[in-house]
Design a protein around this motif. Sequence first.
Motif, short mmCIF file in Angstrom:
data_model
loop_
_atom_site.label_atom_id
_atom_site.label_comp_id
_atom_site.label_asym_id
_atom_site.label_seq_id
_atom_site.Cartn_x
_atom_site.Cartn_y
_atom_site.Cartn_z
N ARG A 55 0.81 -1.22 0.00
CA ARG A 55 0.00 0.00 0.00
C ARG A 55 0.85 1.27 0.00
N SER A 56 2.16 1.11 -0.09
CA SER A 56 3.06 2.28 -0.08
C SER A 56 3.03 2.99 -1.44
N PRO A 64 -0.54 -0.03 -9.67
CA PRO A 64 -1.59 0.88 -9.20
C PRO A 64 -2.72 0.16 -8.45
N GLN A 65 -2.86 -1.15 -8.68
CA GLN A 65 -3.89 -1.91 -7.98
C GLN A 65 -3.45 -2.29 -6.56
N SER A 70 3.66 -8.94 -8.41
CA SER A 70 3.96 -8.13 -9.59
C SER A 70 5.27 -8.66 -10.16
N LEU A 71 5.38 -8.68 -11.47
CA LEU A 71 6.61 -9.09 -12.12
C LEU A 71 7.19 -7.88 -12.83
N PHE A 80 1.27 -6.95 -13.56
CA PHE A 80 0.70 -7.17 -12.24
C PHE A 80 -0.63 -7.89 -12.26
N ASP A 81 -1.03 -8.38 -13.38
CA ASP A 81 -2.20 -9.24 -13.46
C ASP A 81 -1.68 -10.66 -13.70
#
Length: 90
Positions: A55-56, A64-65, A70-71, A80-81
């Motif tokens: 959340r940083s 952004p999600q 995340s890769l 990130f999906d």
Amino acid sequence: MRRERLAERRLLGVRRAGAAPDARVEAFLRLALALKGLAFDQVPVHLVRGGGEHRSDAYRRINPQQRVPSLILDDGTALFDSRVIVEYVD
């Protein structure tokens, strides 16, 4: 099995399977990367400390999600999906 190595491929995610619902997705992605022989650096993201590292502001610039995993590819592109990551791996 030959492992392809790119300098900056990083998988950001939780430390251990079972730590969060997304941990299973991350474990699946680690397996997919390994089966394809794609080397990566695993970077743990703490989901509790300081309100959650995911959340940083720094992590928000990556994803952004604000979800894990995340890769990050060697060119700085962030995927990130999980479906997109699996498509990239395939």
